[in-house]
Design an enzyme around this catalytic site. Structure first.
Site, PDB file in Angstrom:
ATOM      1  N   GLY A   1       3.989   3.107  13.766  1.00  0.00           N
ATOM      2  CA  GLY A   1       4.850   1.941  14.049  1.00  0.00           C
ATOM      3  C   GLY A   1       4.458   1.283  15.361  1.00  0.00           C
TER       4      GLY A   1
ATOM      5  N   GLU B   1      10.990  14.935  15.748  1.00  0.00           N
ATOM      6  CA  GLU B   1      11.135  14.944  14.291  1.00  0.00           C
ATOM      7  C   GLU B   1      10.216  16.006  13.681  1.00  0.00           C
ATOM      8  OE1 GLU B   1       9.664  11.475  12.059  1.00  0.00           O
ATOM      9  OE2 GLU B   1      11.580  11.499  11.019  1.00  0.00           O
TER      10      GLU B   1
ATOM     11  N   LYS C   1       0.845  -1.204   0.000  1.00  0.00           N
ATOM     12  CA  LYS C   1       0.000   0.000   0.000  1.00  0.00           C
ATOM     13  C   LYS C   1       0.880   1.255   0.000  1.00  0.00           C
ATOM     14  CE  LYS C   1      -1.840   2.483   3.298  1.00  0.00           C
ATOM     15  NZ  LYS C   1      -1.676   3.835   2.696  1.00  0.00           N
TER      16      LYS C   1
ATOM     17  N   CYS D   1      13.642  10.566   6.657  1.00  0.00           N
ATOM     18  CA  CYS D   1      13.735  10.067   8.032  1.00  0.00           C
ATOM     19  C   CYS D   1      15.163  10.189   8.551  1.00  0.00           C
ATOM     20  CB  CYS D   1      13.255   8.635   8.093  1.00  0.00           C
ATOM     21  SG  CYS D   1      13.926   7.631   6.772  1.00  0.00           S
TER      22      CYS D   1
ATOM     23  N   GLU E   1      10.617   0.809   9.996  1.00  0.00           N
ATOM     24  CA  GLU E   1      11.603   1.869   9.765  1.00  0.00           C
ATOM     25  C   GLU E   1      10.875   3.172  10.027  1.00  0.00           C
ATOM     26  OE1 GLU E   1      13.288   4.801   8.431  1.00  0.00           O
ATOM     27  OE2 GLU E   1      13.166   4.000   6.391  1.00  0.00           O
TER      28      GLU E   1
ATOM     29  N   SER F   1       5.617   6.862  10.348  1.00  0.00           N
ATOM     30  CA  SER F   1       5.776   7.548  11.625  1.00  0.00           C
ATOM     31  C   SER F   1       5.958   6.557  12.777  1.00  0.00           C
ATOM     32  CB  SER F   1       4.555   8.424  11.896  1.00  0.00           C
ATOM     33  OG  SER F   1       3.402   7.625  11.976  1.00  0.00           O
ATOM     34  N   THR F   2       6.645   7.012  13.807  1.00  0.00           N
ATOM     35  CA  THR F   2       6.848   6.193  15.003  1.00  0.00           C
ATOM     36  C   THR F   2       5.504   5.873  15.641  1.00  0.00           C
ATOM     37  OG1 THR F   2       9.024   7.152  15.315  1.00  0.00           O
ATOM     38  CG2 THR F   2       8.021   6.164  17.253  1.00  0.00           C
TER      39      THR F   2
END
Ligand code: NAI
Ligand code: MG
Length: 499
Positions: free
Chosen positions: A260, A408, A203, A311, A277, A256-257
């Site tokens: 994740g 970030e 996706k 990133c 990642e 994004s964290t």
């Protein structure tokens, strides 16, 4: 470029340098007509284009002018289920059984077709995502082709990748990718999966689906057996349907964290393999003995490259105190000469911010930076009237604990801090929730080794920044995620070592 300083205005912690640009480059736009974008795209499932079962489509726009480029299907759970079923059938009946050297031929063919259509893919990447054509043309598309070439080479050599072990495929891989390197991330994910005998449901991100759909066209033309690669479009709900599908064996996610962490929670207790990642806040460190002009170029490339939508962007700069004034002056001069504007113009250095939402995030952080007491400088360039734009920006007098030094931002915004000793800068650089990449600039080889040994980052560049190659692994520590993509290491997440 010849520029002369005119005046500086100080207001609310903001110093704006005004420059007189005495000459400019003539526009050199790439032609849109070299790219074919259909008005509507369906889902690529089981080797054919299928209508979304909910009948819904959403727009993808050009962030440089907010014009609609096309509309793409919004896949729901039923569509994801169809795609996973197609991938499972293809895996069991065809792909898993195919001799590895035959699999390799298909991957080589895809690599060559990406090369043949490089121009069109680069134009579409810049139109859909806002990145400068120079980057999509010289970096994204060739590197994507190289990933297919590289992993095609491994397909029939897995016994050398894992000596004395037997590497079996895992099954169906669910792959979810972000909007900053749309085609390249698709290649990073699909190439190693296919080389190791897995099938795929991928996706792309909702703001940049077009090059993945073009890749679907290439895959269809390549004759890859139906169902081996399925490409479904949609937003977070479509991604979640992939993550939660019981017949997926492996999840590969870049983004994004925050998402994740959601993914990790969703798959806890299942036996799905996963690689994540996630974000980064890379420390770029300049020592006083570094070649300063070269370092400044590296810093510029590290943070303003791709609008800072990277990133591994070098978003925290640590400069040794003795040279900090000099470096900051050089950086200010250099950002003034960066060309911000039409992504399709070959002279453009900084294109459009990918989405309105991302621009709002960047603006939020710029405001936070000022409120925290840091001093902001931005280029005095003018910005186009429509679309999403951000001037290259830097902050000085940034505290280590400041949010702009810790979180970030994912935009062309650099936080500059200073240090005196090696030990101090290592401690500061490692004091971050992230650990994806870092950079060291020094003339001294032993210092490079000392630093790289002690810094907690997956990739550390020395006297360069943001260099990529399909043969080298990439991935992070801590909240930057886990697992490696690229190189020999990038095969491991897609295999089971059965003896
Ligand atoms: P995101 O993490 O929401 O999006 C990445 C991908 O995940 C997209 O394909 C999205 O549709 C999908 N997704 C969203 N929610 C999901 C869910 N619950 N389950 C499965 N898939 C899901 O990132 P977003 O919102 O576009 O950007 C937010 C921030 O994330 C950025 O400001 C940046 O800091 C960071 N980011 C980091 C990236 C990286 O390369 N590490 C790439 C993109 C964003
Ligand atoms: Mg778009």
């Amino acid at each position: 470029m010849a520029v002369t300083k005119k005046k500086s205005v100080k207001k609310n912690n903001t110093i704006k340098l005004k420059f007189d640009t005495s000459w400019l480059y003539a526009p050199a736009p790439e032609s849109k007509s070299a790219a074919t974008i259909k008005p509507q795209y369906d889902l690529f499932i089981n080797g054919e284009w299928q209508k979304p079962s909910g009948g819904k489509y959403f727009d993808t726009i050009n962030p440089a002018n907010e014009e609609k480029l096309s509309e793409v299907a919004d896949a729901n759970e039923a569509d994801v289920n169809k795609a996973v079923t197609a991938a499972r059938n293809a895996y069991e009946k065809v792909w898993k059984k195919m001799p590895a050297k035959e699999r390799a031929k298909y991957i080589f063919r895809i690599a060559r077709m990406v090369q043949e259509r490089a121009r069109e893919l680069a134009i579409i990447e810049s139109l859909d995502g806002g990145k400068p054509i120079r980057e999509s043309r010289d970096f994204d598309v060739p590197t994507a082709a190289n990933h297919f070439f590289y992993y095609a080479g491994w397909a029939d050599k897995l016994e050398y990748a894992f000596p004395n072990r037997t590497a079996a495929s895992v099954g169906v891989a669910g792959q979810i990718i972000p909007w900053n390197f749309p085609l390249l991330m698709a290649a990073w994910k699909i190439a190693p999966a296919l080389a190791t005998g897995n099938t795929v449901v991928l996706k792309p991100a909702e703001t940049t689906p077009l090059t993945a759909l073009k890749l679907a066209e290439i895959i269809q033309e390549s004759g890859l057996p139906e169902g081996v690669v399925n490409i479904v479009t949609g937003a977070g709900a479509t991604g979640a349907a992939i993550v939660n599908h019981p017949d997926i064996n492996k999840i590969a996610f870049t983004g994004s964290t925050e998402v994740g962490k959601i993914i990790q929670r969703s798959i806890a207790g299942t036996n799905k393999k996963v690689t994540l990642e996630l974000g980064g806040k890379a420390a770029n460190i300049i020592f006083e003995d570094a070649p300063l002009d070269q370092a400044v170029e590296g810093v510029i490339n590290g943070i303003y490259f791709n609008q800072g939508h990277v990133c591994c962007a070098g978003s925290r700069l640590y400069v040794q105190e003795s040279v900090s004034k000099q470096v900051i002056r050089k950086l200010k001069d250099r950002i003034e000469s960066l060309i911000v504007g039409d992504p399709l113009d070959k002279n453009t250095d900084i294109g459009a911010i990918n989405s309105k939402q991302q621009l709002e995030t960047i603006r939020k952080y710029v405001k936070i930076g000022k409120e925290e007491g840091a001093e902001m400088y931005e280029s005095s360039c003018s910005l186009p009237g429509r679309g999403f734009w951000c001037r290259p920006t830097l902050f000085t007098n940034v505290a280590q604990s400041a949010r702009i030094a810790q979180e970030e931002i994912f935009g062309p915004v650099l936080a500059i801090l200073t240090f005196r000793t090696d030990d101090e800068v290592i401690e500061k650089a490692n004091n971050s929730p992230y650990g994806l990449s870092a950079g060291v600039w020094t003339d001294k080889g032993s210092k490079i080794f000392n630093m790289t040994k002690r810094m907690r980052a997956g990739v550390i560049w020395a006297n360069t920044f943001n260099k990529f190659d399909p043969t080298s692994p990439f991935g992070g520590y801590k909240e930057s995620g886990f697992g490696r993509e690229g190189g020999l290491h990038g095969l491991l997440p897609y295999v089971k070592l059965i003896n």
